[in-house]
Enzyme design. Structure first.
Site, PDB file in Angstrom:
ATOM      1  N   ARG A  32      13.026   3.913  -0.178  1.00 15.73           N
ATOM      2  CA  ARG A  32      11.799   3.649   0.010  1.00 15.73           C
ATOM      3  C   ARG A  32      11.336   3.791  -1.576  1.00 15.73           C
ATOM      4  O   ARG A  32      10.099   3.436  -1.164  1.00 15.73           O
ATOM      5  CB  ARG A  32      11.121   4.096   1.391  1.00 15.73           C
ATOM      6  CG  ARG A  32      10.568   5.525   0.712  1.00 15.73           C
ATOM      7  CD  ARG A  32       9.658   6.110   1.952  1.00 15.73           C
ATOM      8  NE  ARG A  32      10.338   7.959   1.811  1.00 15.73           N
ATOM      9  CZ  ARG A  32      10.754   8.605   2.322  1.00 15.73           C
ATOM     10  NH1 ARG A  32      12.306   8.263   2.891  1.00 15.73           N
ATOM     11  NH2 ARG A  32      11.260  10.032   1.687  1.00 15.73           N
ATOM     12  N   ASN A  33      11.688   4.783  -2.041  1.00 13.35           N
ATOM     13  CA  ASN A  33      11.280   5.396  -3.447  1.00 13.35           C
ATOM     14  C   ASN A  33      12.104   4.453  -4.920  1.00 13.35           C
ATOM     15  O   ASN A  33      12.294   5.027  -5.854  1.00 13.35           O
ATOM     16  CB  ASN A  33      11.358   6.174  -3.121  1.00 13.35           C
ATOM     17  CG  ASN A  33      10.042   6.992  -2.984  1.00 13.35           C
ATOM     18  OD1 ASN A  33       9.165   6.941  -2.932  1.00 13.35           O
ATOM     19  ND2 ASN A  33      10.270   8.412  -2.413  1.00 13.35           N
ATOM     20  N   ASP A  82       8.857   6.725  -8.163  1.00 10.37           N
ATOM     21  CA  ASP A  82       8.162   7.548  -8.097  1.00 10.37           C
ATOM     22  C   ASP A  82       8.792   9.594  -8.699  1.00 10.37           C
ATOM     23  O   ASP A  82       8.434  10.439  -7.211  1.00 10.37           O
ATOM     24  CB  ASP A  82       8.318   7.468  -6.368  1.00 10.37           C
ATOM     25  CG  ASP A  82       7.063   6.467  -5.923  1.00 10.37           C
ATOM     26  OD1 ASP A  82       5.665   6.521  -6.704  1.00 10.37           O
ATOM     27  OD2 ASP A  82       7.161   6.051  -5.197  1.00 10.37           O
ATOM     28  N   LYS A  91      -0.624   1.029  -9.977  1.00  8.06           N
ATOM     29  CA  LYS A  91      -0.416   1.785  -8.713  1.00  8.06           C
ATOM     30  C   LYS A  91      -2.422   2.512  -8.924  1.00  8.06           C
ATOM     31  O   LYS A  91      -3.194   2.727  -9.606  1.00  8.06           O
ATOM     32  CB  LYS A  91      -0.176   2.774  -8.357  1.00  8.06           C
ATOM     33  CG  LYS A  91       1.024   2.711  -7.935  1.00  8.06           C
ATOM     34  CD  LYS A  91       2.135   3.987  -7.463  1.00  8.06           C
ATOM     35  CE  LYS A  91       3.344   3.097  -7.183  1.00  8.06           C
ATOM     36  NZ  LYS A  91       4.131   4.221  -6.007  1.00  8.06           N
ATOM     37  N   ASP A 145      12.110  13.507  -3.396  1.00  6.29           N
ATOM     38  CA  ASP A 145      11.303  12.354  -2.965  1.00  6.29           C
ATOM     39  C   ASP A 145      12.650  11.175  -3.330  1.00  6.29           C
ATOM     40  O   ASP A 145      12.131   9.924  -2.602  1.00  6.29           O
ATOM     41  CB  ASP A 145      10.303  12.012  -3.188  1.00  6.29           C
ATOM     42  CG  ASP A 145       9.586  11.517  -1.759  1.00  6.29           C
ATOM     43  OD1 ASP A 145      10.229  12.021  -0.745  1.00  6.29           O
ATOM     44  OD2 ASP A 145       8.682  10.915  -1.323  1.00  6.29           O
ATOM     45  N   SER A 153       0.592  -1.751  -0.554  1.00 10.93           N
ATOM     46  CA  SER A 153       0.103   0.033  -0.126  1.00 10.93           C
ATOM     47  C   SER A 153       0.926   0.791   0.228  1.00 10.93           C
ATOM     48  O   SER A 153       1.472   1.504   0.468  1.00 10.93           O
ATOM     49  CB  SER A 153      -1.087  -0.608   0.792  1.00 10.93           C
ATOM     50  OG  SER A 153      -1.255   0.912   1.533  1.00 10.93           O
ATOM     51  N   GLN A 206       1.231   6.041  -1.327  1.00  8.07           N
ATOM     52  CA  GLN A 206       0.820   6.838  -0.557  1.00  8.07           C
ATOM     53  C   GLN A 206      -0.705   7.235  -0.816  1.00  8.07           C
ATOM     54  O   GLN A 206      -1.247   7.631  -0.887  1.00  8.07           O
ATOM     55  CB  GLN A 206       1.940   7.859  -1.364  1.00  8.07           C
ATOM     56  CG  GLN A 206       1.765   9.799  -0.799  1.00  8.07           C
ATOM     57  CD  GLN A 206       2.269   9.795   0.304  1.00  8.07           C
ATOM     58  OE1 GLN A 206       2.706   9.953   1.044  1.00  8.07           O
ATOM     59  NE2 GLN A 206       0.998  10.578   1.167  1.00  8.07           N
ATOM     60  N   PHE A 207      -1.066   6.588  -2.743  1.00  3.35           N
ATOM     61  CA  PHE A 207      -2.303   7.151  -3.346  1.00  3.35           C
ATOM     62  C   PHE A 207      -3.304   6.112  -3.519  1.00  3.35           C
ATOM     63  O   PHE A 207      -3.931   5.937  -3.253  1.00  3.35           O
ATOM     64  CB  PHE A 207      -1.564   6.833  -4.678  1.00  3.35           C
ATOM     65  CG  PHE A 207      -1.270   8.382  -5.128  1.00  3.35           C
ATOM     66  CD1 PHE A 207      -1.295  10.046  -4.154  1.00  3.35           C
ATOM     67  CD2 PHE A 207       0.956   8.060  -5.456  1.00  3.35           C
ATOM     68  CE1 PHE A 207      -0.315  11.040  -4.570  1.00  3.35           C
ATOM     69  CE2 PHE A 207       1.207   9.859  -5.649  1.00  3.35           C
ATOM     70  CZ  PHE A 207       0.743  10.693  -5.782  1.00  3.35           C
ATOM     71  N   GLY A 208      -2.949   4.829  -2.678  1.00  7.22           N
ATOM     72  CA  GLY A 208      -3.510   3.913  -2.430  1.00  7.22           C
ATOM     73  C   GLY A 208      -2.651   2.339  -3.091  1.00  7.22           C
ATOM     74  O   GLY A 208      -1.734   2.414  -2.214  1.00  7.22           O
ATOM     75  N   LEU A 209      -3.720   1.388  -2.697  1.00  7.58           N
ATOM     76  CA  LEU A 209      -3.726   0.033  -2.734  1.00  7.58           C
ATOM     77  C   LEU A 209      -2.139  -0.194  -4.003  1.00  7.58           C
ATOM     78  O   LEU A 209      -2.577  -0.054  -5.164  1.00  7.58           O
ATOM     79  CB  LEU A 209      -4.533  -0.842  -3.159  1.00  7.58           C
ATOM     80  CG  LEU A 209      -5.138  -1.571  -2.084  1.00  7.58           C
ATOM     81  CD1 LEU A 209      -6.418  -2.678  -1.921  1.00  7.58           C
ATOM     82  CD2 LEU A 209      -4.551  -2.090  -0.711  1.00  7.58           C
ATOM     83  N   VAL A 210      -1.554  -1.268  -3.783  1.00 11.06           N
ATOM     84  CA  VAL A 210      -0.719  -1.257  -5.025  1.00 11.06           C
ATOM     85  C   VAL A 210      -0.603  -2.456  -5.993  1.00 11.06           C
ATOM     86  O   VAL A 210      -0.766  -3.836  -4.347  1.00 11.06           O
ATOM     87  CB  VAL A 210       1.168  -0.812  -5.331  1.00 11.06           C
ATOM     88  CG1 VAL A 210       1.569  -1.687  -6.769  1.00 11.06           C
ATOM     89  CG2 VAL A 210       1.356   0.483  -4.777  1.00 11.06           C
TER      90      VAL A 210
END
Ligand code: ADP
Length: 265
Positions: A134-135, A148, A39, A130, A20, A22-26
């Site tokens: 993690r990205n 991202d 995404k 960013d 999951s 920033q914008f929702g489920l992946v």
């Protein structure tokens, strides 16, 4: 008229949940026989109109070390962004789960991969905003790709954008913290922190300190310490990335050159 980046839903099969974001489920998916990551954009999570305007630019930035955006499905809600799939997932998790098992050669190679992607973005005048482990994502054969890029501009959650709990202070340069001034040189600062994460095998930077304490120690001229696994020449590059003045920091093209020559020797 539909845009060139619009993908036909008929070509897309959705599968298991990957995580999951920033914008929702992946979700895992299949697009024209190829494995993809989808995404899903939760209602109200993204400024969708602005994103669609920028989508043409996002589709054009293309490099082997950047996670490819294939396109999107915007005709339904939630809207989908369809990306290249990377087997080994998020770099932070990858490093944490293989503590002690990743060789020096691979650790340095990961830094080279990211610097290649970033040298390309720098030459395209595209600011990531960013950059952090993690990205980044890891492929099946351990190539690291940057993901991202530029996406924080479309986040609507104001906790993320307004220097409160979710703002990535620990990856941010002094001029970003003070004046919101993003540039390729602020990406370079974040890249120094990313190299620190790689050589710390996915540890959280300034582990026991709050954002306010981090800002205070940066102002006092303190920096992250050399991770145990990090060779001195690599630590010198990190420290160069963390120069107070943006103009005193190296460019990505120079960092790539320096890292690549360390990798050869
Ligand atoms: P966001 O950056 O929007 O917050 P993430 O990119 O972190 O979301 O996605 C959440 C999780 O989904 C990641 O930690 C990773 O495990 C998985 N994931 C995202 N994109 C991909 C991808 N392209 N390939 C494989 N796994 C992915």
């Amino acid at each position: 008229a539909s845009e060139e980046w619009e993908l036909d839903m008929e070509d897309l099969t959705l599968g298991a949940e990957l995580g999951s974001g920033q914008f929702g489920l992946v979700l895992e998916g299949l697009w024209r026989g190829e494995k993809v990551a989808v995404k899903t954009i939760r209602e109200g999570a993204m400024s969708e109109e602005e994103f669609k305007e920028e989508a043409n630019v996002m589709m054009k930035v293309s490099h082997p070390k950047l996670v490819k955006l294939y396109g999107m499905c915007t005709q339904q809600s939630p809207m989908y962004l369809v990306f290249e799939f990377l087997e080994n997932g998020c770099l932070t998790e990858f490093l944490r789960s293989r503590k002690g098992c990743v060789s020096q050669e691979i650790l340095l190679g990961m830094c080279v991969d990211v610097s290649e992607a970033m040298a390309y973005l720098e030459s395209s005048n595209f600011i990531h905003r960013d950059l952090a482990a993690r990205n980044c994502l890891v492929s099946g054969n351990l190539v690291v790709k940057v993901s991202d890029f530029g996406m924080t501009r479309f986040v609507l959650d104001d906790q993320y954008t307004s220097y409160t709990s979710k703002f990535p202070v620990k990856w941010s340069s002094p001029e970003v913290i003070r004046y919101n001034k993003f540039s390729s040189k602020s990406d370079v600062w974040s890249f120094g922190v990313l190299m620190w994460e790689v050589y710390s095998e996915g540890r959280l930077p300034y582990e026991c300190r709050s954002n306010a304490e981090v800002v205070e120690s940066l102002n006092a001229g303190l920096r992250l310490l050399r991770p145990r696994l990090c060779p001195e020449p690599v630590y010198q590059l990190m420290q160069w990335c963390w120069k107070e003045k943006p103009e005193d920091r190296p460019s990505f093209v120079l960092l790539l050159h320096e890292l690549a020559s360390l990798a050869e020797s």
